[in-house]
Enzyme design. Structure first.
Site, mmCIF file in Angstrom:
data_model
loop_
_atom_site.group_PDB
_atom_site.id
_atom_site.type_symbol
_atom_site.label_atom_id
_atom_site.label_comp_id
_atom_site.label_asym_id
_atom_site.label_seq_id
_atom_site.Cartn_x
_atom_site.Cartn_y
_atom_site.Cartn_z
ATOM 1 N N HIS A 123 29.814 4.642 -5.426
ATOM 2 C CA HIS A 123 28.349 4.784 -5.333
ATOM 3 C C HIS A 123 27.846 4.565 -3.907
ATOM 4 C CE1 HIS A 123 27.897 3.963 -9.930
ATOM 5 N NE2 HIS A 123 28.233 5.204 -9.665
ATOM 6 N N GLU A 181 33.198 18.125 -8.475
ATOM 7 C CA GLU A 181 32.297 18.040 -9.638
ATOM 8 C C GLU A 181 31.501 19.325 -9.814
ATOM 9 O OE1 GLU A 181 29.144 15.090 -9.254
ATOM 10 O OE2 GLU A 181 28.848 15.108 -11.424
ATOM 11 N N HIS A 194 22.265 11.477 -15.372
ATOM 12 C CA HIS A 194 23.083 10.986 -16.491
ATOM 13 C C HIS A 194 22.185 11.157 -17.709
ATOM 14 C CE1 HIS A 194 25.889 8.336 -13.829
ATOM 15 N NE2 HIS A 194 25.943 9.604 -13.541
ATOM 16 N N HIS A 244 29.560 13.491 -17.762
ATOM 17 C CA HIS A 244 28.414 12.941 -18.495
ATOM 18 C C HIS A 244 27.514 14.110 -18.849
ATOM 19 C CE1 HIS A 244 26.304 13.447 -14.632
ATOM 20 N NE2 HIS A 244 27.367 12.894 -14.073
ATOM 21 N N TYR A 278 41.085 8.305 -5.755
ATOM 22 C CA TYR A 278 40.585 7.419 -4.692
ATOM 23 C C TYR A 278 41.709 6.453 -4.316
ATOM 24 C CZ TYR A 278 36.578 9.309 -7.136
ATOM 25 O OH TYR A 278 35.708 10.171 -7.758
ATOM 26 N N ASP A 293 0.794 -1.235 0.000
ATOM 27 C CA ASP A 293 0.000 0.000 0.000
ATOM 28 C C ASP A 293 0.828 1.288 0.000
ATOM 29 O OD1 ASP A 293 -2.256 -1.482 -0.026
ATOM 30 O OD2 ASP A 293 -2.700 -1.284 2.116
ATOM 31 N N ARG A 334 36.755 13.907 -4.866
ATOM 32 C CA ARG A 334 36.185 14.228 -6.181
ATOM 33 C C ARG A 334 35.682 15.660 -6.110
ATOM 34 N NH1 ARG A 334 33.110 10.231 -6.815
ATOM 35 N NH2 ARG A 334 31.024 10.944 -6.222
ATOM 36 N N ASP A 349 24.184 18.500 -10.100
ATOM 37 C CA ASP A 349 25.029 17.336 -9.770
ATOM 38 C C ASP A 349 26.399 17.870 -9.340
ATOM 39 O OD1 ASP A 349 26.263 14.908 -9.555
ATOM 40 O OD2 ASP A 349 26.228 14.441 -11.710
ATOM 41 N N ASP A 382 28.392 14.040 -2.780
ATOM 42 C CA ASP A 382 27.919 14.177 -4.156
ATOM 43 C C ASP A 382 26.405 14.305 -4.064
ATOM 44 O OD1 ASP A 382 27.138 13.888 -6.787
ATOM 45 O OD2 ASP A 382 28.512 12.231 -7.227
ATOM 46 N N HIS A 406 37.029 6.285 -13.054
ATOM 47 C CA HIS A 406 35.815 6.626 -13.803
ATOM 48 C C HIS A 406 36.134 7.717 -14.825
ATOM 49 C CE1 HIS A 406 35.214 10.336 -11.425
ATOM 50 N NE2 HIS A 406 35.454 9.614 -10.332
ATOM 51 N N GLU A 429 34.090 16.102 -13.428
ATOM 52 C CA GLU A 429 34.191 15.521 -12.088
ATOM 53 C C GLU A 429 35.353 14.548 -11.906
ATOM 54 O OE1 GLU A 429 31.023 12.627 -11.276
ATOM 55 O OE2 GLU A 429 30.031 13.291 -13.103
#
Ligand code: GLY
Ligand code: MN
Ligand code: MN
Length: 437
Positions: free
Chosen positions: A240, A404, A358, A351, A385, A36, A402, A268, A257, A347, A381
């Site tokens: 992530h 960005e 993305h 993008h 790491y 529900d 990072r 972003d 991020d 990475h 970005e």
């Protein structure tokens, strides 16, 4: 967005489609969270892009040149007993009056009306593979028409991917879209500023996330554009990471991020800063490399450069910096050629950005990297790491950085839409010394 903007987009699509064609686009399905309880509903980006209409159980049909109306919207009927529980519905009258449909029918009539519209057309613009149950209905309509050719019925001869046409339109932002994206960038930046001022050792990552959401909402963004990443120390090395459930430690960095969704457009932004407000010398050294890489990449965002040039610029600065610090050994050109930097930077540098974080749009055209053109928006970005690997000196362990930003390609170069979020070391340290929000 204005009604005029949505109408312009439908016209652009019709110009691409040409005569004798029909486009069919169902809205996203409601998705269940548990018994529900549904996830908050968000229209499919392409659906909203063409209509501004945000009710589930709706289908856009566009039939260029059709004398009785080119833009049809199938949607739920108004029903008081349903509206009492689940809220207002536009109904067919609202679809015409408020959303400029030429005609509107109850969604329950789709199976009766759509085959007749398909029969009159040669080219069908429809994307298979998004909603399996709807694909089956379309295939059913088409099969039915094919089987009925002996009774004199006509069936379309071409199926063309609708998404691909819309993706190309969405890649180039109009001035109204750029305004919305500036706003998304500004609100996202404010949230990062709030997070910096709030952060201190002993707070939990999700408490920082709460500050971010608070700032989004108080600036009229009901939703984040994607789940925020708030990773302290080693969590900053998980690309992530969204658990956001650890306590922040003194002397660690915090990587955030996070971006707001404003009127369906995403911000972003990533910023990385010390939990206690002061960079250590080794954090400073690595941070400076990433910052310089990011600046070099942003400088490469200009019309005429190709998609990969910002990435190439970032990789060069990162690799040179890692050599200087003794984290990579060898000749610069060779290390770039061998992708040696990928141990620390795994990475890509960005993008497309738009209604989806993305965003849509091809990165290569005819096998070559696409040239940047005014109106495109992309992220820049780069990051470094470093995990606790045996061959790496301890002082670098578990550093995730990072930076960005969101960058619009302009006629003469670029505009950083997220520039309000501080990224210089002294700016960050000054801001963090201020009292919490
Ligand atoms: N926030 C997702 C990304 O930076 O790509
Ligand atoms: Mn991004
Ligand atoms: Mn991001």
């Amino acid at each position: 967005m204005t009604k005029k903007e949505f109408a312009k987009r439908r016209q652009q699509l019709m110009d691409i489609m040409g005569p004798n064609s029909i486009a069919i686009l169902p809205n996203a399905e409601v998705s269940s969270r548990n018994r529900d309880v549904d996830y908050p509903y968000r229209s499919d980006s392409n659906f909203h892009y063409l209509s501004g209409f945000d009710e589930p159980d709706s289908v856009i049909v566009i039939v260029p040149g059709r004398p009785h109306g080119e833009y049809l919207l199938f949607c739920r009927e108004r029903k008081l007993e349903k509206e009492i529980w689940n809220g207002y519905r536009a109904g067919q009258e609202g679809a015409i009056k408020n959303f400029d449909a030429d005609d509107s029918y109850p969604i329950s009539d789709l199976d009766d009306i759509l085959p007749g519209l398909l029969e009159e057309r040669e080219k069908v613009f429809y994307t298979m593979g998004n909603i399996a149950s709807f694909d089956q209905r379309i295939v059913g309509f088409l099969n039915h028409l094919r089987q009925a050719t002996r009774q004199g019925k006509h069936s379309p001869t071409e199926i063309i991917e609708l998404d691909h046409c819309l993706n190309e339109l969405r890649l180039f932002k109009s001035s109204d879209e750029i305004k919305a994206m500036r706003k998304a960038g500004e609100i996202s930046a404010k949230a990062h500023i709030r997070a910096m001022r709030f952060t201190q050792p002993g707070h939990w990552e999700y408490q920082v996330e709460a500050e971010i959401i608070h700032e989004f909402m108080r600036n009229n963004c009901r939703s984040s554009a994607y789940p925020s990443i708030v990773g302290g120390g080693e969590n900053g090395c998980i690309l992530h990471y969204i658990e956001n459930n650890h306590k922040l430690k003194n002397n660690d960095l915090l990587l955030i991020d996070a971006g707001a969704e404003y009127d369906f457009y995403a911000g972003d932004i990533t910023r990385t800063f010390p939990v206690n407000g002061k960079f250590t010398p080794s954090q400073k050294a690595l941070y400076t490399i990433v910052l310089n890489a990011q600046k070099a990449a942003i400088a490469a965002v200009r019309p005429g450069n190709h998609w990969n040039q910002p990435h190439e610029a970032a990789v060069r600065v990162l690799t040179a910096g890692l050599i200087d610090l003794g984290l990579l050994e060898g000749e610069l050109e060779e290390l770039i050629e061998n992708h040696s930097y990928r141990e620390f930077y795994m990475h890509r540098t960005g993008h497309w950005l738009g209604m989806d974080v993305h965003d849509v749009g091809d990165y290569k055209v005819g096998g070559e990297w696409r040239l940047l053109e005014p109106g495109m928006v992309l992220t820049v970005e780069p990051g470094i790491y470093i995990r606790d690997l045996d061959h790496i000196p301890r002082k670098w362990h578990f550093t995730g950085i990072r930076i960005e930003d969101d960058v619009l390609v302009t006629k003469t170069g670029n505009e950083v839409l997220s520039a309000l979020a501080p990224k210089e070391i002294d700016e960050i340290e000054t801001l963090m010394a201020e009292s919490p929000p």
